[in-house]
Write a protein that holds these residues in place. Sequence first.
Motif, mmCIF file in Angstrom:
data_model
loop_
_atom_site.group_PDB
_atom_site.id
_atom_site.type_symbol
_atom_site.label_atom_id
_atom_site.label_comp_id
_atom_site.label_asym_id
_atom_site.label_seq_id
_atom_site.Cartn_x
_atom_site.Cartn_y
_atom_site.Cartn_z
ATOM 1 N N ASN A 127 0.831 -1.205 0.000
ATOM 2 C CA ASN A 127 0.000 0.000 0.000
ATOM 3 C C ASN A 127 0.869 1.261 0.000
ATOM 4 N N HIS A 131 1.125 4.067 -3.063
ATOM 5 C CA HIS A 131 0.828 5.487 -2.871
ATOM 6 C C HIS A 131 2.072 6.360 -3.062
ATOM 7 N N TYR A 132 3.252 5.815 -2.746
ATOM 8 C CA TYR A 132 4.480 6.588 -2.993
ATOM 9 C C TYR A 132 4.623 6.859 -4.485
ATOM 10 N N GLY A 134 2.318 6.570 -6.727
ATOM 11 C CA GLY A 134 1.173 7.356 -7.184
ATOM 12 C C GLY A 134 1.432 8.840 -6.997
ATOM 13 N N ALA A 135 1.979 9.200 -5.826
ATOM 14 C CA ALA A 135 2.311 10.602 -5.550
ATOM 15 C C ALA A 135 3.423 11.086 -6.469
ATOM 16 N N GLN A 167 -3.580 13.272 -2.155
ATOM 17 C CA GLN A 167 -4.373 12.129 -1.712
ATOM 18 C C GLN A 167 -3.477 10.912 -1.486
ATOM 19 N N HIS A 168 -2.548 10.693 -2.398
ATOM 20 C CA HIS A 168 -1.617 9.571 -2.250
ATOM 21 C C HIS A 168 -0.728 9.756 -1.012
ATOM 22 N N HIS A 171 -2.027 8.815 2.424
ATOM 23 C CA HIS A 171 -2.146 7.393 2.753
ATOM 24 C C HIS A 171 -0.810 6.771 3.174
#
Length: 291
Positions: A127, A131-132, A134-135, A167-168, A171
Amino acid sequence: MYRLHNKAFEILREEVEICSSNDKEGKQKRLIALKRLQQMRLLPGRRAKLNELRDAVVDVFPIFSETVLKEAAKANRKPSIFRKFKYLAIGLTGAAGAIVILNLPHPSIRWFVAKTAPILLVPSYMNMDFHYWGARNSVQEAQSLLKSANNFSDIKQVEDKIAEAEQHLSHIPIWFLGYYPEVYCQNFSCSWNFSFDEFENIRTELIHIETTTIREKQAFVPLVEAQQAYRGAKRKLSIAKTKKQKQLAIVSMQAAIATIAEVPSGTLAKKKAETQLKAYKRYYEQVAQKK
């Protein structure tokens, strides 16, 4: 597999005890019934059905409960494949629930598991990894869009990418950064170190892009308003019938040009304003001379 399951045997044994008396005859009947059931219990083969269980006891105990016989027959059935799947599903659900609990974003739980059984934290690392990147990707896309922006709608797209990146980042548990997941990275290719510095680098880039975007947006607002005012004044001038109406339209046009000229330098809005300003001024000078 034996003909009589232990659970079914116990159900029948209890009813035998109830049906039999404690006198000599009762004890003898009890012994006969239990001996039959015991033999069935030790005999390999298919599971005995209701009629077979009934035949084993009703000649000895005619009042033997039919309800108990049915209950024993049900307990004596071979577990169906659906039943096995049911237990398997329950087991898997329980295991999944335990993993979910162990991966809860609570420092006390997460650190303890990381030190004792890090393999259980693979979902958390996956996860965080997702998200890393994704960011990171959202920041890069925002930078690219900002560099190639040509109008206000492009700036809006940059804002959308900034929101995605934020948002990423929200998380990623900051308090858990700094613990390099060796077990996870041995099985998955890790191209970042799960460190606080890497997180801060992305956030710094994001803040810079966000600041630039806000500045660009703020520069576009007066430009768009002035453009609309200029076009409105130009339209009024074209339909003006009196000298006063023409003068008012020209004054509005002049005010719009002044606003456009004051758009902050170094912005995309300023670049667009400079290309339009020459044409606006040229037209203004023409109509101003005629008034």
